[in-house]
Enzyme design. Sequence first.
Site, mmCIF file in Angstrom:
data_model
loop_
_atom_site.group_PDB
_atom_site.id
_atom_site.type_symbol
_atom_site.label_atom_id
_atom_site.label_comp_id
_atom_site.label_asym_id
_atom_site.label_seq_id
_atom_site.Cartn_x
_atom_site.Cartn_y
_atom_site.Cartn_z
ATOM 1 N N ASP A 125 -34.706 29.488 84.976
ATOM 2 C CA ASP A 125 -34.392 28.924 83.821
ATOM 3 C C ASP A 125 -33.951 29.519 82.690
ATOM 4 O O ASP A 125 -33.288 29.059 81.802
ATOM 5 C CB ASP A 125 -35.209 27.691 83.279
ATOM 6 C CG ASP A 125 -34.935 26.342 83.920
ATOM 7 O OD1 ASP A 125 -33.774 26.384 84.718
ATOM 8 O OD2 ASP A 125 -35.656 25.403 83.889
ATOM 9 N N ASP A 137 -43.744 15.372 87.935
ATOM 10 C CA ASP A 137 -44.208 15.065 89.350
ATOM 11 C C ASP A 137 -45.015 14.004 89.656
ATOM 12 O O ASP A 137 -44.449 13.323 90.648
ATOM 13 C CB ASP A 137 -45.225 16.226 89.712
ATOM 14 C CG ASP A 137 -46.250 16.665 88.672
ATOM 15 O OD1 ASP A 137 -46.117 15.718 87.483
ATOM 16 O OD2 ASP A 137 -47.034 17.213 88.816
HETATM 17 O O1 UPG Z 1 -38.062 23.906 81.789
HETATM 18 C C1 UPG Z 1 -38.851 24.264 82.486
HETATM 19 C C2 UPG Z 1 -40.193 24.294 82.517
HETATM 20 C C3 UPG Z 1 -41.172 24.433 83.620
HETATM 21 N N1 UPG Z 1 -40.516 24.957 84.699
HETATM 22 C C4 UPG Z 1 -41.370 25.622 85.921
HETATM 23 O O2 UPG Z 1 -42.178 24.610 86.214
HETATM 24 C C5 UPG Z 1 -43.279 25.096 86.790
HETATM 25 C C6 UPG Z 1 -44.460 24.396 86.020
HETATM 26 O O3 UPG Z 1 -44.418 24.624 84.600
HETATM 27 P P1 UPG Z 1 -45.845 24.954 84.101
HETATM 28 O O4 UPG Z 1 -45.769 25.363 82.678
HETATM 29 O O5 UPG Z 1 -46.553 26.244 84.694
HETATM 30 O O6 UPG Z 1 -46.665 23.950 83.884
HETATM 31 P P2 UPG Z 1 -48.257 23.563 84.561
HETATM 32 O O7 UPG Z 1 -49.028 22.865 83.742
HETATM 33 O O8 UPG Z 1 -49.004 24.884 85.015
HETATM 34 O O9 UPG Z 1 -47.986 22.950 85.853
HETATM 35 C C7 UPG Z 1 -48.457 21.580 86.459
HETATM 36 O O10 UPG Z 1 -47.850 20.468 85.815
HETATM 37 C C8 UPG Z 1 -46.619 20.371 85.623
HETATM 38 C C9 UPG Z 1 -45.945 18.879 85.140
HETATM 39 O O11 UPG Z 1 -47.110 18.006 85.776
HETATM 40 C C10 UPG Z 1 -45.971 20.410 87.277
HETATM 41 O O12 UPG Z 1 -44.721 20.347 87.372
HETATM 42 C C11 UPG Z 1 -46.505 21.536 87.930
HETATM 43 O O13 UPG Z 1 -46.133 21.902 89.274
HETATM 44 C C12 UPG Z 1 -47.901 21.621 87.924
HETATM 45 O O14 UPG Z 1 -48.341 22.770 88.621
HETATM 46 C C13 UPG Z 1 -43.483 26.560 86.521
HETATM 47 O O15 UPG Z 1 -42.847 27.210 87.819
HETATM 48 C C14 UPG Z 1 -42.188 26.606 85.720
HETATM 49 O O16 UPG Z 1 -41.493 27.915 85.709
HETATM 50 C C15 UPG Z 1 -38.991 25.229 84.843
HETATM 51 O O17 UPG Z 1 -38.565 25.662 85.974
HETATM 52 N N2 UPG Z 1 -38.305 24.928 83.777
#
Ligand code: UPG
Length: 568
Positions: A134, A454
């Site tokens: 992104d 999700d």
């Molecule tokens: O604009 C965005 C924002 C995030 N991501 C990706 O989304 C994933 C999850 O984002 P992160 O900021 O790491 O959130 P977490 O809280 O760690 O993630 C948990 O919670 C999220 C929302 O519930 C789920 O989507 C994830 O799969 C879950 O691991 C990562 O690979 C990011 O790179 C994008 O590609 N674009």
Amino acid sequence: MPTPNAFPLQERIPVGSTLKRVAHLAILSLLVLLLLYRLSSLPHHGLPWLLALLCEAWFTFVWLLNVNAKWNPVIRRTHPAHISKRCEDLPAVDMFVTTADPVLEPPIVTVNTVLSLLAIEYPAHKLACYVSDDACSPLTYHALVEASEFAKSWVPFCRKNGVGVRAPCVYFSREPEPRQLLSPGFLKDWELMKDRYEQLREKIEEAGRAGDHLCFDDELSRPTKLDRGGHPSTVKFIWENKANVADGIPHLIYVAREKRPRYPHHYKAGAMNVLTRVSGVITNAPFMLNVDCDSFANNPQVILHAMCLLLGFEEEAMSGFVQCPQKFHGGLKDDPFGNQFVVAQLTAGLGMDGLQGPFYLGTGCVHRRKVIYGAAPNGEFSAQEPELERKFGSSRELKESAMEVLMGASKTTLAIKDLSSSVYAAQQVASCTYEFGTSWGEEVGFVYGSTTEDVQTGLRIHGMGWSSVNCSLDPPGFLGNAPVDGPASMTQIKRWSTGLLEVVVGRNSPLLATLAGELRFRQCLCYLSLNVWALRSLPELCYALLPPYCVMADTSFLPKVSKHSQLH
Ligand SMILES: O=c1ccn([C@@H]2O[C@H](COP(=O)(O)OP(=O)(O)O[C@H]3O[C@H](CO)[C@@H](O)[C@H](O)[C@H]3O)[C@@H](O)[C@H]2O)c(=O)[nH]1
Ligand SMILES: [Mn+2]
């Protein structure tokens, strides 16, 4: 000829224990007695008594929701060795990795996840790996180019030596297993690979330190400065498995969707929808695995196990998606912030598998593509042109590929016929205006409008009548990173809990999905227990403040022990 049941792909083993249920019932009766006592004696007491009653009523409600979720635990046993006996050809899988920021999510982390996927135990000509960036960062792109070079020796090394964890940073952080040391020449290979990995890591980290000098290709075709908010769509084939062979290396494709300041990008859900469309016009596998950039494949057989759960039921509707429990790597000992959800995984995780199935957790999940495309289980799909265009948008290539998926074509290899035209179509469907006026983010794809896309997407799938299945493996299928300090954990929990609360009142509410859709009642209660997470803070805070308040106001919210009732 053996009947198919002689080689089951999966077994469902209920593990409910009568003792636990009796204990739950005993607690329930005590809670009810407490509430009745409070209610009957309410007239003789003041406000603290009423507040205590309300809080305890709420705790009982939440307790009931939790017991509902863990009442029917089920474990699954999978038999990948039976797959070859049950189906002639394995289906193809598109694998998605999302990354959003090369500073917060260093490219070396994404590279390790990608390498663990490229080296997974599954025929390479049935796999394609798409990385969504992104930030549209040349750093990430170049790191992947370097990684694809490294993969040419890493993947054969893993296959030859039956390497367990195929993310090199984890593999090389440990000594080689003693059993491997027995094979001649292993140690030399191991040292060579370790050196190569160190070189790769240094190169990638050096590029990160050097900063802005990188651009996408050798020619200066793009501004070198990273511009996360505005850039055109970029789809690049980093590696193509041209020979289309099982022991090669899967395709590796870099995708940066178009971003413009005034266009909504819908965060991760938006990125996942672009990956779905881009892969739709390039490889269009019937199954899609998705992982966060920090969740590497920890069990090289994970896709084979997931296939047992996707192909092993009489009816497709039993497994709309297969979710691996979210487990963490390098987390803090004893999980002081509770953000590894160890208990919840063991209780509600197994319990929901006995109902309509686990939540979609955003990472470590394999979906049927047609489920993401909004197909109902065993349902009819209107294949009329205007309908297709309204749902999927105007790309001819995407409409055709979506038709194939909805008609149930089971694709088993991912050979690419015309690279340049599919890249052109992919760039088109990755533009920021493509979704306008279509069903993406609503009926089709990953659902928009919440920071917990999700859970909401899983809810939509369960609401259509699909079940999901838990894929709990030893060693675990994937390992991710949990925040390791207080503020980061709090930010994450605040984001999740507010996102989940929004869902209850929105049009994707589990209550509506039960009343008007196919979400089962007890599954709805499971969603509610998660969705009301944020609300739990209010009664908890109130109950915690009652004792100091009562001390200061010289009153009480607990029954007084009278002289007569004391035991002597
Ligand atoms: O604009 C965005 C924002 C995030 N991501 C990706 O989304 C994933 C999850 O984002 P992160 O900021 O790491 O959130 P977490 O809280 O760690 O993630 C948990 O919670 C999220 C929302 O519930 C789920 O989507 C994830 O799969 C879950 O691991 C990562 O690979 C990011 O790179 C994008 O590609 N674009
Ligand atoms: Mn994360």
